[in-house]
Every structure is written in structure tokens, then in C-alpha cells.
Design an enzyme around this catalytic site. Structure first.
Site, PDB file in Angstrom:
ATOM      1  N   ASP A 126      16.214  -1.957 -50.852  1.00  8.72           N
ATOM      2  CA  ASP A 126      16.755  -2.666 -49.690  1.00  8.72           C
ATOM      3  C   ASP A 126      18.275  -2.682 -49.806  1.00  8.72           C
ATOM      4  OD1 ASP A 126      14.095  -3.213 -49.149  1.00  8.72           O
ATOM      5  OD2 ASP A 126      14.433  -5.315 -48.647  1.00  8.72           O
ATOM      6  N   LYS A 166      16.204  -4.154 -41.571  1.00  7.55           N
ATOM      7  CA  LYS A 166      15.905  -5.506 -42.053  1.00  7.55           C
ATOM      8  C   LYS A 166      16.928  -6.473 -41.487  1.00  7.55           C
ATOM      9  CE  LYS A 166      15.712  -8.084 -46.427  1.00  7.55           C
ATOM     10  NZ  LYS A 166      15.739  -7.962 -47.906  1.00  7.55           N
ATOM     11  N   LYS A 168      11.762  -5.315 -40.892  1.00  9.93           N
ATOM     12  CA  LYS A 168      11.530  -6.368 -41.884  1.00  9.93           C
ATOM     13  C   LYS A 168      12.275  -7.629 -41.472  1.00  9.93           C
ATOM     14  CE  LYS A 168      11.978  -7.462 -46.826  1.00  9.93           C
ATOM     15  NZ  LYS A 168      12.202  -6.905 -48.175  1.00  9.93           N
TER      16      LYS A 168
END
Length: 222
Positions: free
Chosen positions: A91, A153, A182
Site C-alpha cells: 500500500d 485507497k 479500499k
């Protein structure tokens, strides 16, 4: 729905003060509750992986955390080191300064190089929705798609805001159905998680995963 929520929860422990004992307890909780993916700081990837690898749990790592201002070379080195230590999901935080400066080629290159270093592992790009205008959110999503990442995300939860239903809907509308979304930051209970899924999220990142699946409310924001 509870099984669906459990399946897509990324359980996180990213407090800067987390000790090895905290991580050990965190791993025990992960096994006990059946979480499929966890996220810890790069320093703890190997430690967590040793405790979770025999339980089918993926260990993810934040890259360029939590400000995104590291150079591409540093993000790539951090990614490679994390993978070497057992990380299987990445991430990364987008270069917010470059995005705000409209240096879109820089933003894209930054993501592309981390995706390349990830060598097929799932890669998510954090854009910090609370710090962006709607136009910047849309632009960031388009760049992420072009750069070949797997997810967009919403947030780290450390920089002034987290996931909102409106933002998740917006991100999903831009990236289409082939990219993951996400939702992270401020998802504190089961209904929050359900709302995010209904808005288009396919993964949820939270330090309050236990509270979510137990029907309680977490005070954590990340």
C-alpha cells in the site's frame, strides 16, 4: 454479510509506538478471528510474517507512509526490502506534493516504479481523499489506472480524514469495475463496513477489525 466483511478486512496495526509485544498480540488476534490480511510497519514485516505464514495470512506493508513525500527511488527500495522480508501486499502513498503541483508525469512514474518493484503482488495507492479536491481525486484515480496499480485507497487515517461513502462512490465511478477500491480511515463498526461495501469498496482497512466483526464500535480512526 458478516462473512463477506471478514473476508475483505485488512487488519492494521500502524501506531508509531507499537512494540513487538503489541505486534505479537496483534498476530494472535489475527489468527483467532480469521483475518486474511494484516498491515504492519516495514520494521515488523518479518516478525509478523514468521507468526502468520503458517496460517494463510498475508502480511502487507505501507510504503512512503504516512506523508508520501519520499522519492521514487526510496519507495522502490522500501518495497523491495519489504518483499524480501515477507510482505505480499503493498500500500503506497501517492506523491501528494507532485499531485498538487500538477506534475502528473511524476505521480504516474512514482506509482509505475513501485508497481514494477512489486512484481505482480497486489499494489494499492493511497490518495488521502480528505486533502484533495474532487478534481484531484478524479485525476489521481485516472493516473492510478494508467500506472497499473490494483487498487485506489482512500486514506491512511493519519492525515486529517478517512473514508466517506461519497468518496468511495466517486472513486468507484472513476476507476470502473476492474480496479479495487479500499476504504480506510474511520471505519469503526459493522454498519460502517457494510455502507462502504454498498458504496463500492472491495477492501476495508482498519485497526478496529475486531470491533467491526463483534458488532462493537472502535474508537480508532485508522
Amino acid at each position: 454479510m458478516q462473512k463477506k466483511v471478514l473476508k475483505i478486512l485488512d487488519y492494521t496495526l500502524l501506531k508509531p509506538t507499537a512494540s513487538k509485544e503489541d505486534i505479537k498480540t496483534f498476530c494472535e488476534e489475527t489468527i483467532e478471528h480469521g483475518f486474511k490480511t494484516v498491515f504492519v510497519h516495514p520494521y515488523y514485516v518479518s516478525f509478523a510474517n514468521e507468526r502468520l505464514k503458517d496460517h494463510g495470512v498475508k502480511v502487507g506493508v505501507p510504503i512512503g507512509f504516512s506523508l508520501g513525500g519520499a522519492t521514487t527511488k526510496v519507495k522502490v527500495a522500501e518495497t523491495l526490502d519489504a518483499i524480501n522480508n515477507g510482505a505480499t501486499e503493498i500500500d503506497m502513498l501517492i506523491n501528494l506534493g507532485a499531485l498538487k503541483s500538477k506534475e502528473f508525469d511524476v505521480v504516474k512514474y512514482d506509482i509505475e516504479e513501485v508497481v514494477k518493484a512489486s512484481n505482480g503482488l497486489t499494489t494499492k495507492v493511497i490518495i488521502e481523499t480528505a486533502l484533495l479536491t474532487e478534481e484531484e481525486k478524479i485525476t489521481a484515480c485516472k493516473i492510478i489506472v494508467e500506472a497499473g496499480a490494483d487498487f485506489v485507497k482512500t486514506a491512511t487515517g493519519f492525515n486529517g480524514g478517512g473514508a466517506t461513502i461519497e468518496d468511495v462512490k466517486l472513486l468507484r465511478s472513476v476507476v470502473g469495475e476492474n480496479l479495487g477500491v479500499k476504504a480506510a480511515g474511520g471505519v469503526r463498526n459493522f454498519q460502517d463496513a457494510v455502507n462502504m461495501i454498498e458504496a463500492g469498496a472491495t477492501r476495508i482497512g482498519t485497526s478496529g477489525a475486531i470491533a467491526i466483526i463483534s458488532g462493537k464500535k472502535s474508537e480508532e480512526t485508522y
